[in-house]
Design a protein around this motif. Structure first.
Motif, mmCIF file in Angstrom:
data_model
loop_
_atom_site.group_PDB
_atom_site.id
_atom_site.type_symbol
_atom_site.label_atom_id
_atom_site.label_comp_id
_atom_site.label_asym_id
_atom_site.label_seq_id
_atom_site.Cartn_x
_atom_site.Cartn_y
_atom_site.Cartn_z
ATOM 1 N N PHE A 130 0.867 -1.185 0.000
ATOM 2 C CA PHE A 130 0.000 0.000 0.000
ATOM 3 C C PHE A 130 0.895 1.223 0.000
ATOM 4 O O PHE A 130 1.952 1.234 0.628
ATOM 5 N N GLN A 131 0.452 2.237 -0.711
ATOM 6 C CA GLN A 131 1.195 3.487 -0.782
ATOM 7 C C GLN A 131 0.262 4.641 -0.473
ATOM 8 O O GLN A 131 -0.864 4.699 -0.969
ATOM 9 N N ARG A 132 0.728 5.575 0.363
ATOM 10 C CA ARG A 132 -0.083 6.758 0.655
ATOM 11 C C ARG A 132 -0.481 7.455 -0.644
ATOM 12 O O ARG A 132 0.304 7.539 -1.579
ATOM 13 N N GLY A 133 -1.689 7.968 -0.656
ATOM 14 C CA GLY A 133 -2.210 8.605 -1.850
ATOM 15 C C GLY A 133 -3.059 7.670 -2.682
ATOM 16 O O GLY A 133 -3.760 8.100 -3.586
ATOM 17 N N GLY A 134 -2.999 6.381 -2.358
ATOM 18 C CA GLY A 134 -3.755 5.402 -3.118
ATOM 19 C C GLY A 134 -5.218 5.346 -2.736
ATOM 20 O O GLY A 134 -5.714 6.126 -1.924
ATOM 21 N N ILE A 136 -8.207 3.319 -1.019
ATOM 22 C CA ILE A 136 -8.669 2.292 -0.086
ATOM 23 C C ILE A 136 -10.123 1.985 -0.425
ATOM 24 O O ILE A 136 -10.937 2.895 -0.605
ATOM 25 N N SER A 177 -5.806 0.262 -4.212
ATOM 26 C CA SER A 177 -4.501 0.053 -3.586
ATOM 27 C C SER A 177 -4.589 -0.923 -2.424
ATOM 28 O O SER A 177 -3.655 -1.690 -2.180
ATOM 29 N N VAL A 346 0.362 0.042 8.099
ATOM 30 C CA VAL A 346 -0.545 1.177 7.904
ATOM 31 C C VAL A 346 -1.495 1.237 9.100
ATOM 32 O O VAL A 346 -2.177 0.254 9.413
ATOM 33 N N LEU A 369 -2.614 7.554 9.589
ATOM 34 C CA LEU A 369 -3.627 8.221 8.781
ATOM 35 C C LEU A 369 -4.896 8.366 9.602
ATOM 36 O O LEU A 369 -5.100 7.654 10.584
ATOM 37 N N VAL A 410 -7.411 10.685 5.276
ATOM 38 C CA VAL A 410 -8.129 9.718 4.446
ATOM 39 C C VAL A 410 -9.413 10.406 4.020
ATOM 40 O O VAL A 410 -10.337 10.593 4.812
ATOM 41 N N THR A 483 -4.714 10.281 0.933
ATOM 42 C CA THR A 483 -5.249 8.964 0.626
ATOM 43 C C THR A 483 -6.758 9.096 0.464
ATOM 44 O O THR A 483 -7.389 9.893 1.158
ATOM 45 N N ALA A 537 -0.239 12.112 -2.983
ATOM 46 C CA ALA A 537 -0.174 11.987 -1.530
ATOM 47 C C ALA A 537 0.034 13.337 -0.853
ATOM 48 O O ALA A 537 -0.390 13.534 0.285
#
Length: 594
Positions: A130-134, A136, A177, A346, A369, A410, A483, A537
């Protein structure tokens, strides 16, 4: 920390359970349908038993003896079969029954037993998938897969269904993501639901924190581990929604079937001895107690070490930092950060509870987050027509007024709790009568609008306005810094018929009735975002905001609710795409990414 639960090691099976005030403890061991009761020995605050054989596959529970003085936190009675708080699998689901709370009534036919596990394999500790900005993707396992036409009947409604190729294909189409699974650990229905002919379909009323629900995950730890591996192979992370804030034993009138019958100190109490109810569910777990924190950290470690999950979302997370008031430097945060299995996972907070000072948006650790409800409300208000461009721009740029320059937001438009996205443009009022509480439950203010008719309509003009509003809000979401989160089914117009608290309503995603055009639109938005994931992100420094004609925004325009359009232009050489929003009357469309 001692090894709690049941451990098979060296040909022996060792049991350990905490119960400081019990006067005696029995291990209730069941093999081949026969129950054997074994006296346990005290070891400080714990009780232990060693059985000289490998008992993997057998089931067990505990019976604690002592005083029955609820007002003193003593709920001991050998008639009450008790679930091990460290159980990881159960032989059946929990069932609500008045006998659970009745003094002296034997509950051996009601309470599930823990299933003893062999030593569980470890999953290699790789970086989170998982990458921030993706994106969920929040989903209810049962509701998401129950009606899926491609999933075999035997798999529908289970964790294993998430590994089906058709399900994974849908997630990949949306460039998901990580999936965020609403609770999959064992829960019990609230006491009032059975009389109404209802049941809890969300799982936010847990019992043993790491025991997988036998209905959702009948294959136990192996099923979850295999599903996580399949999703990882597809480039999709897995985040578990956990509920460490309370247990399903409810208030003082609730049942005795786990912690209450073993160690009432796990629950937070006021100075007069009454239960503190910062969760709104009858009790609150006391994170000022080290043994409560130990159990929570052990739960997280179990799901990472043995299932390979990428992270966790915590329901009513301020409770984890209460002792009794919220402390942003609470011990639980340092304990998670210091654990080698958890340090890089995360962590997502739902940053509010109903206790004093319970709204803590922006106050969690710098590497956590947080669900940003202000984003949801302010975006809805803008497209409803009573928000301002300045507020919307702040939310789209990462909510620096809340999080500072390091965006931990988020962003979401709808979640499991509240209106679905489609319902937010079709209903002004909640419609929760089916829940049996005279429409008093659920939020009364949803910042929603109906475009002229409450609920379903065949009017093509109203339907067109609703469709445009959905596209405008979705475009806003996918163009925002931070995110983002989408709840399953919102990409194709899922409805709950105006129910904004549908935890007790079976409302599976209807795959046959989905709006494919809207789904394709969301997939297009997500593809654009995914192409510049790292850039999404954080909001780029520099650049400028202009009105729709390319002129710098004036103070009057920033605060004008009737502003028709504005745009952000990233600085030169930025890989962040620009965006433009246009709203004419009550019909809206995202121009730059339509």
């Amino acid at each position: 920390m001692s090894q709690y639960g049941a451990a098979v090691t060296g040909g022996n099976t060792i049991f350990r359970v905490r119960s400081p005030l019990a006067t005696a403890m029995q291990l209730c061991l069941t093999e081949n349908g026969e129950e054997q009761r074994i006296a346990m020995q005290r070891d400080g605050d714990d009780w232990v038993a060693k059985v000289p054989r490998d008992l993997a596959g057998a089931t067990y529970g505990y019976r604690a003896d002592g005083e029955w003085q609820p007002e003193q936190g003593k709920w001991f009675h050998p008639a009450k079969l008790l679930v091990d708080p460290y159980a990881v699998e159960l032989d059946r689901r929990f069932t609500q029954d008045p006998a659970l709370a009745n003094f002296g009534v034997d509950t051996s036919d009601i309470v599930p037993r823990a299933v003893i596990q062999p030593p569980l394999p470890e999953v290699p500790l790789n970086a989170p998938c998982f990458q921030r900005g993706g994106l969920i993707y929040e989903l209810n396992v049962d509701g998401f897969t129950r009606l899926h036409p491609d999933v075999p009947d035997a798999q529908r409604g289970t964790v294993a269904a998430l590994a089906h190729p058709s399900v994974i294909a849908h997630l990949q189409k949306l460039h998901v993501s990580a999936v965020e699974l609403m609770p999959i650990t064992a829960w019990i229905d609230e006491r009032h639901l059975s009389a109404l002919g209802l049941a809890n379909h969300w799982g936010y009323n847990p019992v043993a924190p790491m025991a997988l629900d036998p209905g959702l995950c009948p294959g136990g730890v192996a099923e979850l581990r295999d599903t996580v591996a399949a999703l990882h192979d597809a480039g999709i992370g897995v985040i578990l929604d956990l509920v460490p804030n309370h247990s399903g034993e409810s208030d003082i009138f609730g049942g005795v079937f786990c912690l209450r019958g073993l160690d009432d100190s796990a629950y937070a109490h006021a100075p007069d001895g009454t239960l503190i109810n910062d969760s709104g569910c009858g009790n609150t777990l006391d994170f000022a107690q080290a043994h409560v924190r130990d159990m929570t950290v052990a739960t997280l470690r179990h799901f990472v070490r043995h299932c390979g999950v990428d992270g966790f979302r915590f329901d009513l997370a301020p409770i984890m930092a209460r002792g009794p008031g919220f402390d942003p430097a609470a011990p639980i945060f340092a304990e998670i950060a210091a654990d080698p299995w958890l340090a890089d996972r995360v962590m997502i907070a739902e940053p509010w509870d109903i206790g004093p000072g319970g709204y803590q948006l922006g106050n969690f650790p710098a590497n956590w987050l947080e669900w940003n409800d202000k984003y949801r409300d302010d975006v809805r208000r803008f497209w409803r027509g009573d928000g301002t461009a300045s507020t919307l721009a702040t939310r789209m740029a990462g909510s620096a007024d809340i999080f500072g320059p390091d965006c931990r937001s988020v962003n979401f438009l709808a979640a499991h709790d509240g209106f679905t996205l489609a319902d937010s443009v079709a209903y002004e009022q909640r419609h929760n009568l089916a829940n049996g509480e005279d429409n008093r439950d659920g939020h009364s203010e949803n910042y929603s609008w109906n475009n002229g008719v409450e609920g379903p309509t065949d009017n093509p003009d109203i339907l067109a306005r609703r469709a445009a509003d959905l596209r405008a809000m979705l475009g806003t979401l996918f163009a925002s810094t931070g995110t983002i989160m989408l709840t399953a089914g919102d990409e194709f117009g899922r409805t709950q018929q105006g129910n904004n608290n549908a935890y007790c309503q079976p409302m599976p995603v209807n795959w046959e009735a989905r709006d494919v055009a809207l789904e394709d639109h969301v997939a297009g938005l997500s593809a654009t975002r995914a192409a510049s994931l790292a850039a999404m992100a954080q909001f780029p420094e520099g650049g400028c905001w202009t009105d729709y004609h390319g002129q710098p925004m004036s103070d009057e325009q920033w605060n004008d609710p009737s502003l028709s359009a504005f745009a952000f232009h990233p600085p030169p050489h930025s890989d962040r795409p620009g965006f433009a929003l246009d709203r004419i009357a009550r019909t809206a469309t995202l121009l730059a990414q339509d």
